[in-house]
Design an enzyme around this catalytic site. Structure first.
Site, PDB file in Angstrom:
ATOM      1  N   GLY A 195       0.812  -1.219   0.000  1.00 22.07           N
ATOM      2  CA  GLY A 195       0.000   0.000   0.000  1.00 22.07           C
ATOM      3  C   GLY A 195       0.842   1.264   0.000  1.00 22.07           C
ATOM      4  O   GLY A 195       0.381   2.319   0.447  1.00 22.07           O
ATOM      5  N   TRP A 246      -0.658   4.267  -1.794  1.00 16.51           N
ATOM      6  CA  TRP A 246      -1.767   4.826  -1.003  1.00 16.51           C
ATOM      7  C   TRP A 246      -1.227   5.756   0.084  1.00 16.51           C
ATOM      8  O   TRP A 246      -1.601   6.942   0.171  1.00 16.51           O
ATOM      9  CB  TRP A 246      -2.531   3.645  -0.385  1.00 16.51           C
ATOM     10  CG  TRP A 246      -3.675   3.968   0.499  1.00 16.51           C
ATOM     11  CD1 TRP A 246      -4.377   5.144   0.567  1.00 16.51           C
ATOM     12  CD2 TRP A 246      -4.283   3.065   1.450  1.00 16.51           C
ATOM     13  NE1 TRP A 246      -5.388   5.024   1.497  1.00 16.51           N
ATOM     14  CE2 TRP A 246      -5.357   3.774   2.051  1.00 16.51           C
ATOM     15  CE3 TRP A 246      -4.039   1.750   1.838  1.00 16.51           C
ATOM     16  CZ2 TRP A 246      -6.170   3.191   3.028  1.00 16.51           C
ATOM     17  CZ3 TRP A 246      -4.860   1.173   2.810  1.00 16.51           C
ATOM     18  CH2 TRP A 246      -5.900   1.886   3.388  1.00 16.51           C
ATOM     19  N   HIS A 296      11.247   0.524  -0.741  1.00 16.27           N
ATOM     20  CA  HIS A 296      10.933  -0.873  -0.432  1.00 16.27           C
ATOM     21  C   HIS A 296      12.155  -1.559   0.198  1.00 16.27           C
ATOM     22  O   HIS A 296      12.164  -2.781   0.358  1.00 16.27           O
ATOM     23  CB  HIS A 296      10.614  -1.665  -1.712  1.00 16.27           C
ATOM     24  CG  HIS A 296       9.357  -1.257  -2.427  1.00 16.27           C
ATOM     25  ND1 HIS A 296       8.170  -1.025  -1.789  1.00 16.27           N
ATOM     26  CD2 HIS A 296       9.091  -1.090  -3.753  1.00 16.27           C
ATOM     27  CE1 HIS A 296       7.237  -0.732  -2.693  1.00 16.27           C
ATOM     28  NE2 HIS A 296       7.773  -0.759  -3.876  1.00 16.27           N
ATOM     29  N   SER A 305      -1.611  -9.774  -4.093  1.00 12.60           N
ATOM     30  CA  SER A 305      -1.438  -8.536  -4.860  1.00 12.60           C
ATOM     31  C   SER A 305      -0.205  -8.629  -5.774  1.00 12.60           C
ATOM     32  O   SER A 305      -0.241  -8.242  -6.941  1.00 12.60           O
ATOM     33  CB  SER A 305      -1.296  -7.368  -3.871  1.00 12.60           C
ATOM     34  OG  SER A 305      -1.074  -6.167  -4.541  1.00 12.60           O
ATOM     35  N   TYR A 322      -1.618  -1.842   6.824  1.00 10.96           N
ATOM     36  CA  TYR A 322      -2.593  -1.595   5.745  1.00 10.96           C
ATOM     37  C   TYR A 322      -3.993  -1.808   6.306  1.00 10.96           C
ATOM     38  O   TYR A 322      -4.907  -1.019   6.063  1.00 10.96           O
ATOM     39  CB  TYR A 322      -2.304  -2.588   4.619  1.00 10.96           C
ATOM     40  CG  TYR A 322      -3.211  -2.489   3.404  1.00 10.96           C
ATOM     41  CD1 TYR A 322      -2.814  -1.795   2.276  1.00 10.96           C
ATOM     42  CD2 TYR A 322      -4.451  -3.134   3.387  1.00 10.96           C
ATOM     43  CE1 TYR A 322      -3.639  -1.726   1.159  1.00 10.96           C
ATOM     44  CE2 TYR A 322      -5.275  -3.073   2.278  1.00 10.96           C
ATOM     45  CZ  TYR A 322      -4.865  -2.375   1.161  1.00 10.96           C
ATOM     46  OH  TYR A 322      -5.684  -2.306   0.060  1.00 10.96           O
ATOM     47  N   SER A 355      -7.417  10.226  -0.758  1.00 15.48           N
ATOM     48  CA  SER A 355      -6.624   8.999  -0.748  1.00 15.48           C
ATOM     49  C   SER A 355      -7.498   7.739  -0.698  1.00 15.48           C
ATOM     50  O   SER A 355      -6.980   6.641  -0.511  1.00 15.48           O
ATOM     51  CB  SER A 355      -5.640   9.016   0.426  1.00 15.48           C
ATOM     52  OG  SER A 355      -6.354   9.107   1.636  1.00 15.48           O
ATOM     53  N   PHE A 413      -9.525   4.593  -2.068  1.00 12.38           N
ATOM     54  CA  PHE A 413      -9.200   3.732  -3.205  1.00 12.38           C
ATOM     55  C   PHE A 413      -9.933   4.220  -4.457  1.00 12.38           C
ATOM     56  O   PHE A 413      -9.346   4.320  -5.538  1.00 12.38           O
ATOM     57  CB  PHE A 413      -9.582   2.281  -2.883  1.00 12.38           C
ATOM     58  CG  PHE A 413      -9.247   1.339  -3.999  1.00 12.38           C
ATOM     59  CD1 PHE A 413      -7.928   0.979  -4.257  1.00 12.38           C
ATOM     60  CD2 PHE A 413     -10.240   0.829  -4.827  1.00 12.38           C
ATOM     61  CE1 PHE A 413      -7.607   0.136  -5.305  1.00 12.38           C
ATOM     62  CE2 PHE A 413      -9.925  -0.022  -5.871  1.00 12.38           C
ATOM     63  CZ  PHE A 413      -8.608  -0.373  -6.105  1.00 12.38           C
TER      64      PHE A 413
END
Ligand code: PPS
Length: 312
Positions: A68, A71, A127, A157, A212, A246, A248
């Protein structure tokens, strides 16, 4: 399209075109024992990144892929924009020339020099494992929001993303994918390593973990907590608008402008428990076992509420 988003979309579009002419084995390369996508990362950029100077007021978001990050990246960018507009004066102008690609490790070798010239506060996504971040991030006590998501939804995902985006290897079957996921043969390495390595920093005062799932359950509260952690005050109205922008739905609707071709692949379902559509009984058991072995006893493991989100 904003200048900064155009650079982002161009980089992704180029990566997609380049990947279309590459063999599957060429799509990833290994650096310090971890795989990364060849079309957007390189050893030269990783080496250049070592000289990156973090600042105390940087706003850093660390998350394993598919947790996420886009997001929460949207939330952070919005919060920083609101806060900088309030504090704006002659000397302190809003950061018009924001990062062309928000992930620290993605870009070109000159990126870090350009980042040095950006005014504060910079929103930086990554990441990477903590040990692979430039030392200045910890030395200069930059604040890090650590985003984690339950491993079954991350894998789900990641599987759909791998089959949608040409820059990373695709899989003929879910079975093949989950085999690689469980052993960490993934872009940016193993999920389990990510959580357990970051867990070593979970008590640092400059780090705030968030899941998340908790953000999904109460986004208003999540945004409030994130803003407080970075010392950003918000009116009720601002809080509502950050939350709405923000959502979805609104990020998906906007995604052609913000993410180009990547948008329709990235903003897929945006929910919790889609793993139930893919995991079979053996795979559930294997994941339960791996979670128990690597993560269950850690603070981050407890925060993930595995019993709630990963059990049938
Ligand atoms: S990436 O490619 O690694 O940077 O992907 P990342 O952004 O970390 O994660 C992608 C997943 O996050 C979901 N997403 C959202 N969920 C809820 N709300 C919002 N606004 C939102 N934006 C993105 C996205 O849909 C991916 O999850 P899945 O389960 O595939 O839908």
């Amino acid at each position: 399209m904003e200048k900064s988003r155009k650079k982002f979309v161009d980089l992704i579009d180029k990566a997609i075109v380049a990947a279309n002419t590459m063999d599957r084995e060429e799509l990833l390369f290994s650096y310090k024992g971890i795989l990364y996508p060849t079309t957007i990362c390189s050893p030269e950029v990783f080496r250049a990144m070592e000289s990156f100077e973090a600042r105390t007021d940087d706003v850093i978001l660390a998350g394993y892929p598919k947790s996420g990050t886009n997001w929460v990246g949207q939330i952070l960018t919005d919060l920083v924009t609101i806060s900088e507009k309030k504090n704006q004066d002659e000397e302190n102008s809003v950061n018009e020339e924001e990062l062309e690609f928000p992930y620290l490790e993605i870009g070109d070798v000159e990126k870090y020099e350009r980042m040095n010239k950006l005014t504060s506060r910079r929103v930086i996504l990554t990441h990477l494992l903590p040990d692979n971040l430039p030392r200045s991030v910890f030395k200069n006590k930059a604040k890090i929001l650590l985003l984690i998501r339950n491993p079954k939804d991350v894998a789900t995902s990641f599987y759909h993303f791998s089959n949608g985006l040409s820059s990373i290897p695709s899989y003929e079957t879910w079975n093949d994918f989950i085999t690689d996921f469980m052993i960490g043969r993934m872009p940016w390495g193993s999920y389990f390593d990510f959580v357990s390595e970051w867990n070593k920093h979970v008590d640092d005062e400059n780090i705030m973990p968030i899941t998340y799932e908790e953000l999904k359950e109460n986004q208003v509260l999540g945004v409030k907590n994130i803003a407080a952690f970075f010392g950003i005050s918000l009116t009720e109205e601002e809080l509502q608008s950050v939350t709405e922008r923000s959502s979805f739905q609104s990020m998906k609707e906007n995604s052609l402008k913000t993410h180009g071709a990547l948008g329709s692949i990235l903003f897929r379902k945006g929910g919790v428990s889609d793993w139930k559509s893919l995991f079979n009984e053996d795979q559930n058991q294997e994941m339960d076992k791996a979670f128990e072995e690597h993560i269950a006893g850690t603070k981050l493991g407890a925060k993930l509420k595995y019993e709630v989100y990963c059990k049938t």
